[in-house]
Structures are given as C-alpha cells and as structure tokens.
Motif scaffolding. Structure first.
Motif, PDB file in Angstrom:
ATOM      1  N   ALA A  41      23.956   8.704  32.518  1.00 49.05           N
ATOM      2  CA  ALA A  41      24.453  10.013  32.094  1.00 49.05           C
ATOM      3  C   ALA A  41      23.668  10.545  30.901  1.00 49.05           C
ATOM      4  O   ALA A  41      23.325  11.731  30.847  1.00 49.05           O
ATOM      5  CB  ALA A  41      25.936   9.927  31.751  1.00 49.05           C
ATOM      6  N   ALA A  42      23.365   9.672  29.941  1.00 55.24           N
ATOM      7  CA  ALA A  42      22.610  10.104  28.757  1.00 55.24           C
ATOM      8  C   ALA A  42      21.210  10.562  29.146  1.00 55.24           C
ATOM      9  O   ALA A  42      20.714  11.588  28.646  1.00 55.24           O
ATOM     10  CB  ALA A  42      22.548   8.973  27.740  1.00 55.24           C
ATOM     11  N   LEU A  43      20.566   9.823  30.022  1.00 57.70           N
ATOM     12  CA  LEU A  43      19.229  10.216  30.476  1.00 57.70           C
ATOM     13  C   LEU A  43      19.265  11.546  31.213  1.00 57.70           C
ATOM     14  O   LEU A  43      18.411  12.418  31.000  1.00 57.70           O
ATOM     15  CB  LEU A  43      18.646   9.134  31.387  1.00 57.70           C
ATOM     16  CG  LEU A  43      18.224   7.824  30.726  1.00 57.70           C
ATOM     17  CD1 LEU A  43      17.870   6.783  31.787  1.00 57.70           C
ATOM     18  CD2 LEU A  43      17.039   8.050  29.799  1.00 57.70           C
ATOM     19  N   LEU A  44      20.246  11.697  32.089  1.00 56.04           N
ATOM     20  CA  LEU A  44      20.339  12.923  32.881  1.00 56.04           C
ATOM     21  C   LEU A  44      20.632  14.132  32.002  1.00 56.04           C
ATOM     22  O   LEU A  44      19.986  15.187  32.134  1.00 56.04           O
ATOM     23  CB  LEU A  44      21.429  12.774  33.949  1.00 56.04           C
ATOM     24  CG  LEU A  44      21.665  14.003  34.825  1.00 56.04           C
ATOM     25  CD1 LEU A  44      20.409  14.402  35.577  1.00 56.04           C
ATOM     26  CD2 LEU A  44      22.826  13.761  35.786  1.00 56.04           C
ATOM     27  N   ILE A  45      21.586  14.016  31.099  1.00 54.67           N
ATOM     28  CA  ILE A  45      21.914  15.135  30.212  1.00 54.67           C
ATOM     29  C   ILE A  45      20.712  15.496  29.348  1.00 54.67           C
ATOM     30  O   ILE A  45      20.410  16.678  29.137  1.00 54.67           O
ATOM     31  CB  ILE A  45      23.137  14.785  29.338  1.00 54.67           C
ATOM     32  CG1 ILE A  45      24.395  14.675  30.217  1.00 54.67           C
ATOM     33  CG2 ILE A  45      23.346  15.837  28.247  1.00 54.67           C
ATOM     34  CD1 ILE A  45      25.593  14.080  29.497  1.00 54.67           C
ATOM     35  N   SER A  46      19.996  14.494  28.857  1.00 58.78           N
ATOM     36  CA  SER A  46      18.809  14.756  28.043  1.00 58.78           C
ATOM     37  C   SER A  46      17.776  15.544  28.834  1.00 58.78           C
ATOM     38  O   SER A  46      17.224  16.546  28.346  1.00 58.78           O
ATOM     39  CB  SER A  46      18.212  13.440  27.547  1.00 58.78           C
ATOM     40  OG  SER A  46      19.085  12.781  26.650  1.00 58.78           O
ATOM     41  N   GLU A  47      17.496  15.107  30.060  1.00 59.51           N
ATOM     42  CA  GLU A  47      16.509  15.798  30.879  1.00 59.51           C
ATOM     43  C   GLU A  47      16.965  17.216  31.218  1.00 59.51           C
ATOM     44  O   GLU A  47      16.164  18.162  31.195  1.00 59.51           O
ATOM     45  CB  GLU A  47      16.239  15.009  32.164  1.00 59.51           C
ATOM     46  CG  GLU A  47      15.417  13.751  31.967  1.00 59.51           C
ATOM     47  CD  GLU A  47      13.958  14.039  31.630  1.00 59.51           C
ATOM     48  OE1 GLU A  47      13.537  15.211  31.636  1.00 59.51           O
ATOM     49  OE2 GLU A  47      13.221  13.072  31.350  1.00 59.51           O
ATOM     50  N   LEU A  48      18.228  17.378  31.534  1.00 61.10           N
ATOM     51  CA  LEU A  48      18.722  18.715  31.890  1.00 61.10           C
ATOM     52  C   LEU A  48      18.608  19.679  30.705  1.00 61.10           C
ATOM     53  O   LEU A  48      18.118  20.797  30.853  1.00 61.10           O
ATOM     54  CB  LEU A  48      20.171  18.630  32.367  1.00 61.10           C
ATOM     55  CG  LEU A  48      20.395  18.036  33.751  1.00 61.10           C
ATOM     56  CD1 LEU A  48      21.893  17.833  34.002  1.00 61.10           C
ATOM     57  CD2 LEU A  48      19.800  18.930  34.843  1.00 61.10           C
ATOM     58  N   ILE A  49      19.075  19.267  29.542  1.00 63.18           N
ATOM     59  CA  ILE A  49      19.039  20.155  28.384  1.00 63.18           C
ATOM     60  C   ILE A  49      17.603  20.497  28.007  1.00 63.18           C
ATOM     61  O   ILE A  49      17.264  21.668  27.751  1.00 63.18           O
ATOM     62  CB  ILE A  49      19.782  19.513  27.194  1.00 63.18           C
ATOM     63  CG1 ILE A  49      21.289  19.493  27.473  1.00 63.18           C
ATOM     64  CG2 ILE A  49      19.483  20.259  25.894  1.00 63.18           C
ATOM     65  CD1 ILE A  49      22.118  18.812  26.404  1.00 63.18           C
ATOM     66  N   GLU A  50      16.717  19.506  27.991  1.00 63.18           N
ATOM     67  CA  GLU A  50      15.333  19.778  27.620  1.00 63.18           C
ATOM     68  C   GLU A  50      14.644  20.651  28.670  1.00 63.18           C
ATOM     69  O   GLU A  50      13.848  21.537  28.321  1.00 63.18           O
ATOM     70  CB  GLU A  50      14.591  18.460  27.430  1.00 63.18           C
ATOM     71  CG  GLU A  50      15.074  17.675  26.205  1.00 63.18           C
ATOM     72  CD  GLU A  50      14.296  16.392  25.989  1.00 63.18           C
ATOM     73  OE1 GLU A  50      13.103  16.346  26.358  1.00 63.18           O
ATOM     74  OE2 GLU A  50      14.870  15.429  25.440  1.00 63.18           O
ATOM     75  N   THR A  51      14.953  20.439  29.946  1.00 65.31           N
ATOM     76  CA  THR A  51      14.350  21.246  31.006  1.00 65.31           C
ATOM     77  C   THR A  51      14.851  22.682  30.963  1.00 65.31           C
ATOM     78  O   THR A  51      14.070  23.633  31.127  1.00 65.31           O
ATOM     79  CB  THR A  51      14.639  20.630  32.383  1.00 65.31           C
ATOM     80  OG1 THR A  51      14.061  19.321  32.443  1.00 65.31           O
ATOM     81  CG2 THR A  51      14.060  21.484  33.505  1.00 65.31           C
ATOM     82  N   PHE A  52      16.143  22.863  30.729  1.00 65.74           N
ATOM     83  CA  PHE A  52      16.686  24.223  30.665  1.00 65.74           C
ATOM     84  C   PHE A  52      16.144  24.971  29.459  1.00 65.74           C
ATOM     85  O   PHE A  52      15.857  26.177  29.540  1.00 65.74           O
ATOM     86  CB  PHE A  52      18.215  24.186  30.642  1.00 65.74           C
ATOM     87  CG  PHE A  52      18.838  24.179  32.006  1.00 65.74           C
ATOM     88  CD1 PHE A  52      18.447  23.246  32.964  1.00 65.74           C
ATOM     89  CD2 PHE A  52      19.801  25.103  32.350  1.00 65.74           C
ATOM     90  CE1 PHE A  52      18.997  23.244  34.231  1.00 65.74           C
ATOM     91  CE2 PHE A  52      20.358  25.118  33.615  1.00 65.74           C
ATOM     92  CZ  PHE A  52      19.967  24.174  34.573  1.00 65.74           C
ATOM     93  N   ALA A  53      15.983  24.279  28.342  1.00 69.11           N
ATOM     94  CA  ALA A  53      15.420  24.926  27.151  1.00 69.11           C
ATOM     95  C   ALA A  53      13.980  25.359  27.415  1.00 69.11           C
ATOM     96  O   ALA A  53      13.564  26.468  27.029  1.00 69.11           O
ATOM     97  CB  ALA A  53      15.491  23.979  25.959  1.00 69.11           C
ATOM     98  N   ARG A  54      13.233  24.513  28.083  1.00 69.50           N
ATOM     99  CA  ARG A  54      11.847  24.851  28.423  1.00 69.50           C
ATOM    100  C   ARG A  54      11.810  26.006  29.417  1.00 69.50           C
ATOM    101  O   ARG A  54      10.997  26.930  29.287  1.00 69.50           O
ATOM    102  CB  ARG A  54      11.151  23.622  29.000  1.00 69.50           C
ATOM    103  CG  ARG A  54       9.714  23.872  29.478  1.00 69.50           C
ATOM    104  CD  ARG A  54       9.118  22.595  30.043  1.00 69.50           C
ATOM    105  NE  ARG A  54       7.801  22.825  30.629  1.00 69.50           N
ATOM    106  CZ  ARG A  54       7.105  21.893  31.269  1.00 69.50           C
ATOM    107  NH1 ARG A  54       7.580  20.671  31.391  1.00 69.50           N
ATOM    108  NH2 ARG A  54       5.926  22.192  31.786  1.00 69.50           N
TER     109      ARG A  54
END
Length: 270
Positions: free
Chosen positions: A188-201
C-alpha cells in the motif's frame, strides 16, 4: 498455499511512504468494510476534501470496475484503494490519466518483484495474459476545477472458493511471487507513493512524458484487436498509443485511427 496476510495499518503505511508522497498526502483513511473506496471519496468531493486524499478498505461490498462491472474484494485478500486529485485544468487536459495510473501500478509491482507485469489498454493490469488488477477513474467538475477519483484493485491472495466467480483468467500476487506472507502495508505504501508522485507529475506535464514508458508495459501493441464501440465494433491491429493516450488502431485498409477511452472496451481478437 495458505497465505498469511497482515491487516492494513495506517501508521505503518504512512511510515513507508516516500518523502515526496508524504508531503503530497492530505489524509489517509483505512476502513474494515466499505461499499466502494471510489464511492466514498466521490461523496467527499463536495466537502472540499483536497488533492492527495486516500482511502483504503479491507473489503469492498460493492467494488466496481469499468462499465458497471463488479470487482471481487474478499476481506483482506487484495488491496483496494482510491486517490482523490483536483486539477486546475479542463477535462480535455487529462487525457491519458488512466494510462498514467496504470504505469504507477506497474512500477509498484515491479518494485516487489513482479517482473512480467503488463498493461492492457486502457486500465487492466496483467501478468502472463491473466488479470492481476484493474483501475477505475471517475471524475467531474468544470474547467479550472476538475476532480478525479482513481481507484485501484489488486489481487493479493484470493480464496479459490470465491475466485470461481471471476469470468476471465486471473492471477494473484501469492501465485506470482510464490510466498506465504505478503506485506500489504508495504504494498500500500509503495502504491500510494507511486500514485501521488505520478499524479503530481501528470498535473504539470500530462501524458506526453509517460508515453514511452507505457510502451514498455503495453501488452496489446501489435495484437489483432476488436474495439467494441457504442454503435459498432472495429477490428484491426493495435499500434500503441499516441501522446494523448489514445489507442492507435490500424484497420485492413492501412489507416491508423486514434480511439480514446470512455465506453470503449477492448478484446484481443482470436
């Protein structure tokens, strides 16, 4: 194989986030049972919940996929969650966001050792031709104040007795990784990290910068496919996607036409 699964723990998940994701996370809520994490966040949109709001549930009683399909979600047997993001742009500027979400999921799975993860346009997560997960984006608002709720469901260790209800070839992480214990909190931590960073980008650069990475995961390019459009099916050969995330379909006459998401469904022709 009996797989031991830990229950989701908010503090543990937050501790596992990247620094950038922790800065972008507005709030994280974890529930034992919800109808749907997407529905829950959609109900909070008009309460002015901000970008970076995340909801996870051990079980969804009415989990949904695209086109109204149900998503199987036995208690603690998968990972189901949603992210709310607000964009100061129009809906047209968000073309390709579903594909960007898929890339974030694929990156996450690669980090835990899923080496053959693939994406089926526009929103299925595959492993060796079997479905491992799915993505559902729901949105609304107006130009300059548009919101998206991105839902992700992953099969972690589905009970075989319940999985017989799935109407297509499927796989879970327990089978792929061959382990008897999976840390859903780390996942969950990995997925949330990737989602937030991808959406910000994505908010700053759109899909253009991600198109080449999509090609690395694309399991449809070069395949004969059938697109079931609202009025008529179209048959041709998939030729990847363009800079907006539209599927490029080459028909028998040699013409290549882009098709964007919406209610288009794709089936690989046999």
């Amino acid at each position: 194989m009996d797989v031991m699964l830990e229950l989701l723990d908010r503090d543990c998940i937050v501790a596992g986030l990247t620094d950038a994701a922790r800065a972008g996370l507005s709030q994280l809520e974890v529930y034992p049972v919800l109808d749907s994490t997407n529905s829950y966040l959609l109900s909070k949109v008009h309460e002015d919940w901000p970008s970076g709001s995340v909801c996870l549930a051990e079980q969804q009683q009415a989990g949904r996929g695209r086109q109204g399909r149900s998503w199987l979600s036995p208690f603690a047997a998968g990972l189901a969650g949603s992210l709310l993001w607000r964009f100061p742009v129009s809906a047209a500027a968000l073309s390709g966001l579903s594909l960007a979400t898929g890339i974030a999921v694929a990156r996450t799975l690669r980090q835990i050792g899923v080496t053959e993860v693939g994406l089926k346009w526009p929103n299925d997560v595959w492993w060796r031709g079997r479905k491992l997960g799915g993505i559902l984006l729901e949105s609304g608002g107006k130009a300059g104040a548009f919101y998206v709720v991105a839902g992700v469901g992953l099969n972690v260790a589905l009970p075989k007795s319940q999985a017989i209800a799935i109407d297509q070839p499927w796989v879970d992480l327990a089978e792929i990784l061959g382990v008897d214990r999976l840390s859903r909190n780390s996942l969950a931590a990995l997925l949330i990290s990737e989602l937030i960073e991808t959406f910000a980008r994505f908010q700053h650069s759109g899909f253009t910068d991600l198109a080449a990475e999509w090609a690395c995961f694309d399991r449809v390019a070069g395949q004969p496919v059938r697109l079931n459009l609202p009025n008529t099916p179209v048959i041709g050969t998939a030729r990847g996607v363009d800079a907006t995330g539209a599927l490029l379909l080459e028909t028998a006459d040699g013409r290549i036409t882009p098709y964007i998401g919406g209610e288009i469904s794709l089936r690989i022709a046999r």
